[in-house]
Write a protein that holds these residues in place. Structure first.
Motif, PDB file in Angstrom:
ATOM      1  N   LEU A  19      59.200  28.679  47.660  1.00 42.96           N
ATOM      2  CA  LEU A  19      59.725  27.759  47.022  1.00 42.96           C
ATOM      3  C   LEU A  19      59.426  27.823  45.425  1.00 42.96           C
ATOM      4  O   LEU A  19      60.281  27.578  44.630  1.00 42.96           O
ATOM      5  CB  LEU A  19      59.266  26.434  47.548  1.00 42.96           C
ATOM      6  N   TYR A  20      58.235  28.335  45.236  1.00 41.86           N
ATOM      7  CA  TYR A  20      57.761  28.666  43.764  1.00 41.86           C
ATOM      8  C   TYR A  20      56.590  29.764  43.760  1.00 41.86           C
ATOM      9  O   TYR A  20      55.906  29.643  44.504  1.00 41.86           O
ATOM     10  CB  TYR A  20      57.042  27.245  43.515  1.00 41.86           C
ATOM     11  N   SER A  21      56.807  30.316  42.622  1.00 42.36           N
ATOM     12  CA  SER A  21      55.728  31.428  42.452  1.00 42.36           C
ATOM     13  C   SER A  21      55.393  31.535  41.067  1.00 42.36           C
ATOM     14  O   SER A  21      56.160  31.220  40.078  1.00 42.36           O
ATOM     15  CB  SER A  21      56.583  32.751  42.716  1.00 42.36           C
ATOM     16  N   VAL A  22      53.982  31.847  40.902  1.00 42.45           N
ATOM     17  CA  VAL A  22      53.339  32.038  39.484  1.00 42.45           C
ATOM     18  C   VAL A  22      52.520  33.158  39.690  1.00 42.45           C
ATOM     19  O   VAL A  22      51.561  33.369  40.214  1.00 42.45           O
ATOM     20  CB  VAL A  22      52.490  30.638  39.138  1.00 42.45           C
ATOM     21  N   PRO A  23      53.062  34.216  38.861  1.00 37.43           N
ATOM     22  CA  PRO A  23      52.229  35.444  38.805  1.00 37.43           C
ATOM     23  C   PRO A  23      51.228  35.363  37.617  1.00 37.43           C
ATOM     24  O   PRO A  23      51.710  34.919  36.322  1.00 37.43           O
ATOM     25  CB  PRO A  23      53.240  36.571  38.353  1.00 37.43           C
ATOM     26  N   VAL A  24      50.036  35.727  37.778  1.00 34.98           N
ATOM     27  CA  VAL A  24      48.896  35.647  36.831  1.00 34.98           C
ATOM     28  C   VAL A  24      48.521  37.090  36.423  1.00 34.98           C
ATOM     29  O   VAL A  24      47.783  37.627  37.296  1.00 34.98           O
ATOM     30  CB  VAL A  24      47.803  34.790  37.043  1.00 34.98           C
ATOM     31  N   LYS A  25      48.732  37.738  35.323  1.00 36.14           N
ATOM     32  CA  LYS A  25      48.244  38.875  34.968  1.00 36.14           C
ATOM     33  C   LYS A  25      46.809  38.717  34.297  1.00 36.14           C
ATOM     34  O   LYS A  25      46.536  37.972  33.774  1.00 36.14           O
ATOM     35  CB  LYS A  25      48.832  39.569  33.688  1.00 36.14           C
ATOM     36  N   ALA A  26      45.755  39.642  35.272  1.00 35.75           N
ATOM     37  CA  ALA A  26      44.374  39.548  34.858  1.00 35.75           C
ATOM     38  C   ALA A  26      44.037  40.882  34.490  1.00 35.75           C
ATOM     39  O   ALA A  26      43.399  41.284  35.632  1.00 35.75           O
ATOM     40  CB  ALA A  26      43.770  38.527  35.817  1.00 35.75           C
ATOM     41  N   GLY A  27      43.874  41.679  33.555  1.00 32.00           N
ATOM     42  CA  GLY A  27      43.186  42.776  33.571  1.00 32.00           C
ATOM     43  C   GLY A  27      44.045  43.753  34.201  1.00 32.00           C
ATOM     44  O   GLY A  27      45.375  43.775  34.110  1.00 32.00           O
ATOM     45  N   LYS A  28      43.508  44.596  35.325  1.00 41.05           N
ATOM     46  CA  LYS A  28      43.947  45.450  35.869  1.00 41.05           C
ATOM     47  C   LYS A  28      44.788  44.912  37.328  1.00 41.05           C
ATOM     48  O   LYS A  28      45.091  45.522  38.358  1.00 41.05           O
ATOM     49  CB  LYS A  28      43.226  46.758  36.398  1.00 41.05           C
ATOM     50  N   ARG A  29      44.936  43.640  37.188  1.00 39.94           N
ATOM     51  CA  ARG A  29      45.376  42.855  38.581  1.00 39.94           C
ATOM     52  C   ARG A  29      46.458  42.001  38.374  1.00 39.94           C
ATOM     53  O   ARG A  29      46.522  41.620  37.386  1.00 39.94           O
ATOM     54  CB  ARG A  29      44.114  42.190  39.231  1.00 39.94           C
ATOM     55  N   ILE A  30      47.139  41.847  39.169  1.00 44.08           N
ATOM     56  CA  ILE A  30      48.056  40.488  39.400  1.00 44.08           C
ATOM     57  C   ILE A  30      47.751  39.574  40.506  1.00 44.08           C
ATOM     58  O   ILE A  30      47.462  40.045  41.499  1.00 44.08           O
ATOM     59  CB  ILE A  30      49.544  41.104  39.179  1.00 44.08           C
ATOM     60  N   TYR A  31      47.665  38.284  40.137  1.00 41.00           N
ATOM     61  CA  TYR A  31      47.619  37.508  41.129  1.00 41.00           C
ATOM     62  C   TYR A  31      48.747  36.742  41.357  1.00 41.00           C
ATOM     63  O   TYR A  31      49.502  36.101  40.388  1.00 41.00           O
ATOM     64  CB  TYR A  31      46.442  36.341  40.766  1.00 41.00           C
ATOM     65  N   TYR A  32      49.463  36.606  42.474  1.00 41.92           N
ATOM     66  CA  TYR A  32      50.440  35.754  42.814  1.00 41.92           C
ATOM     67  C   TYR A  32      50.016  34.588  43.713  1.00 41.92           C
ATOM     68  O   TYR A  32      49.587  34.566  44.466  1.00 41.92           O
ATOM     69  CB  TYR A  32      51.507  36.680  43.642  1.00 41.92           C
ATOM     70  N   PHE A  33      50.550  33.214  43.039  1.00 44.40           N
ATOM     71  CA  PHE A  33      50.320  32.234  43.734  1.00 44.40           C
ATOM     72  C   PHE A  33      51.700  31.663  44.276  1.00 44.40           C
ATOM     73  O   PHE A  33      52.383  31.292  43.400  1.00 44.40           O
ATOM     74  CB  PHE A  33      49.630  31.080  42.738  1.00 44.40           C
ATOM     75  N   ASP A  34      51.679  31.753  45.501  1.00 45.04           N
ATOM     76  CA  ASP A  34      53.328  31.670  45.992  1.00 45.04           C
ATOM     77  C   ASP A  34      53.213  30.171  46.846  1.00 45.04           C
ATOM     78  O   ASP A  34      52.335  30.017  47.704  1.00 45.04           O
ATOM     79  CB  ASP A  34      53.779  32.466  46.841  1.00 45.04           C
ATOM     80  N   VAL A  35      54.190  29.263  46.654  1.00 47.41           N
ATOM     81  CA  VAL A  35      54.353  28.210  47.621  1.00 47.41           C
ATOM     82  C   VAL A  35      55.270  28.511  48.540  1.00 47.41           C
ATOM     83  O   VAL A  35      56.512  28.825  48.114  1.00 47.41           O
ATOM     84  CB  VAL A  35      54.696  26.756  46.705  1.00 47.41           C
ATOM     85  N   LYS A  36      55.206  28.163  49.695  1.00 46.34           N
ATOM     86  CA  LYS A  36      56.002  28.455  50.746  1.00 46.34           C
ATOM     87  C   LYS A  36      56.263  27.315  51.671  1.00 46.34           C
ATOM     88  O   LYS A  36      55.307  26.432  51.876  1.00 46.34           O
ATOM     89  CB  LYS A  36      55.481  29.738  51.462  1.00 46.34           C
ATOM     90  N   ALA A  37      57.281  27.295  52.588  1.00 47.43           N
ATOM     91  CA  ALA A  37      57.286  26.280  53.592  1.00 47.43           C
ATOM     92  C   ALA A  37      57.545  26.793  55.032  1.00 47.43           C
ATOM     93  O   ALA A  37      58.241  27.674  55.118  1.00 47.43           O
ATOM     94  CB  ALA A  37      58.721  25.470  53.229  1.00 47.43           C
ATOM     95  N   THR A  38      57.028  26.480  55.915  1.00 49.79           N
ATOM     96  CA  THR A  38      56.939  26.674  57.338  1.00 49.79           C
ATOM     97  C   THR A  38      58.499  26.230  57.797  1.00 49.79           C
ATOM     98  O   THR A  38      59.304  25.464  57.129  1.00 49.79           O
ATOM     99  CB  THR A  38      55.995  26.126  58.267  1.00 49.79           C
ATOM    100  N   ARG A  39      58.838  26.589  58.963  1.00 51.79           N
ATOM    101  CA  ARG A  39      60.319  26.160  59.621  1.00 51.79           C
ATOM    102  C   ARG A  39      60.161  24.646  59.662  1.00 51.79           C
ATOM    103  O   ARG A  39      61.026  24.000  59.722  1.00 51.79           O
ATOM    104  CB  ARG A  39      60.453  26.902  60.790  1.00 51.79           C
TER     105      ARG A  39
END
Length: 126
Positions: A19-39
């Motif tokens: 439903l919604y996603s936020v990628p966060v660049k952090a040095g040599k990493r990327i963090y993805y914060f994803d909001v999802k919905a169950t059935r």
């Protein structure tokens, strides 16, 4: 190198509607914060750490780690995260800027849209 693209992550997440996603660049990493919905319509969050890893033969691979955070744990997770960050701020205030952002992390409220890049493009510069 993987052909992984931020906009096509079906290999990572076959369950849940994103439903919604936020990628966060952090040095040599990327963090993805994803909001999802169950059935059933319940929300949950996946947090994915993605980093480039060099293999012994010189090739590269993308190493990913994921946790699922369910709605009943949102408050406890947030409280625990805030507690450990506050501890670090108290014990090592020199690691933080006056606005509370970590030194070297760039502007605290950078919202230039630069976070929406492909993982391949992000890792090319590292």
């Amino acid at each position: 190198m993987s052909n992984f693209d931020y906009n096509d992550r079906s290999e990572m997440d076959s369950m849940g509607d994103e439903l919604y996603s936020v990628p966060v660049k952090a040095g040599k990493r990327i963090y993805y914060f994803d909001v999802k919905a169950t059935r059933g319509g319940d929300y949950y969050v996946t947090i994915t750490e993605s980093r480039k890893k060099q293999m012994r033969d010189g090739s590269f691979t993308i190493d990913k780690h994921k946790i699922h955070l369910y709605k009943e744990d949102f408050q406890k997770f947030g409280d625990g995260f805030k507690e450990v960050v506050d501890y670090v701020k108290r014990e090592r205030p020199e690691l933080f800027n006056p606005d509370g952002s970590a030194i070297g992390s760039g502007p605290a409220n950078a919202s230039d849209g630069a976070g929406s890049i492909s993982e391949d493009d992000f890792f090319k510069g590292l």
